[in-house]
Design a protein around this motif. Structure first.
Motif, PDB file in Angstrom:
ATOM      1  N   MET A 104       0.851  -1.169   0.000  1.00 53.32           N
ATOM      2  CA  MET A 104       0.000   0.000   0.000  1.00 53.32           C
ATOM      3  C   MET A 104       0.897   1.232   0.000  1.00 53.32           C
ATOM      4  SD  MET A 104      -1.455   2.586   2.080  1.00 53.32           S
ATOM      5  CE  MET A 104      -0.578   2.179   3.534  1.00 53.32           C
ATOM      6  N   GLU A 125      -4.228   6.725   3.901  1.00 54.21           N
ATOM      7  CA  GLU A 125      -3.682   5.381   4.119  1.00 54.21           C
ATOM      8  C   GLU A 125      -4.793   4.399   4.466  1.00 54.21           C
ATOM      9  OE1 GLU A 125       0.735   6.691   5.780  1.00 54.21           O
ATOM     10  OE2 GLU A 125      -0.880   6.299   7.211  1.00 54.21           O
ATOM     11  N   ASP A 126      -5.741   4.817   5.306  1.00 55.93           N
ATOM     12  CA  ASP A 126      -6.868   3.952   5.668  1.00 55.93           C
ATOM     13  C   ASP A 126      -7.675   3.551   4.426  1.00 55.93           C
ATOM     14  OD1 ASP A 126      -6.146   4.095   8.338  1.00 55.93           O
ATOM     15  OD2 ASP A 126      -7.754   5.503   8.887  1.00 55.93           O
ATOM     16  N   CYS A 165      -6.602   3.345   1.327  1.00 57.06           N
ATOM     17  CA  CYS A 165      -5.793   2.391   0.560  1.00 57.06           C
ATOM     18  C   CYS A 165      -5.785   1.018   1.234  1.00 57.06           C
ATOM     19  CB  CYS A 165      -4.367   2.913   0.399  1.00 57.06           C
ATOM     20  SG  CYS A 165      -4.218   4.338  -0.694  1.00 57.06           S
ATOM     21  N   GLN A 166      -5.624   1.002   2.553  1.00 54.81           N
ATOM     22  CA  GLN A 166      -5.603  -0.272   3.279  1.00 54.81           C
ATOM     23  C   GLN A 166      -6.950  -0.985   3.185  1.00 54.81           C
ATOM     24  OE1 GLN A 166      -4.240   0.994   7.146  1.00 54.81           O
ATOM     25  NE2 GLN A 166      -2.095   0.811   6.565  1.00 54.81           N
TER      26      GLN A 166
END
Length: 134
Positions: free
Chosen positions: A1, A59-60, A62-63
């Motif tokens: 990621m 980021e969340d 994408c994760q």
């Protein structure tokens, strides 16, 4: 990621290179480009501002998509002053086949638009400005 927020121009190749894999035959990239109009008004430029925790939210997103799909995903968002035609967002996903790559990339972009606290101030041709996304 991979996730990034920066004032520097986004290099789409960096985002795409992160998700590429030898076993994947499909690469889908979305580029959000600053356009010259919005809801019937002429736009001359945009300013993007991010909440201090915006990277964590990106980021969340994408994760979440990576966990849902098992695919490699990446996104980069620009902040600061952007001119018409500049790239504000690049999201990329690679997959063995195109349908899952398209679906995952669309999901990623939708999550980013819904959840990442980045706001834009549109400068209009009449000299006024308006905030979008607040």
């Amino acid at each position: 990621m991979f996730a990034s927020i920066s004032e520097r121009p986004i290099d789409p190749a960096v985002v795409e290179d992160f998700v590429l894999a030898a076993e994947h035959g499909a690469l889908v990239t979305f580029r959000g480009i600053v356009r010259d109009h919005d809801h019937g008004l002429s736009v001359t430029a945009l300013d993007y501002q991010a909440h201090p925790d915006a990277l964590r939210f990106l980021e969340d997103c994408c994760q979440t998509v990576a966990a849902e799909t098992g695919l490699r995903v990446a996104a980069a968002h620009r902040v600061g002053s952007l001119e018409i035609g500049e790239t504000a967002l690049v999201a990329a996903v690679s997959a063995p086949h195109r349908a899952e790559a398209f679906a995952a990339c669309e999901r990623l972009v939708d999550l980013i638009k819904q959840n990442v606290p980045i706001w834009k101030r549109q400068h209009l041709d009449d000299g006024t400005a308006e905030w979008v996304g607040l």
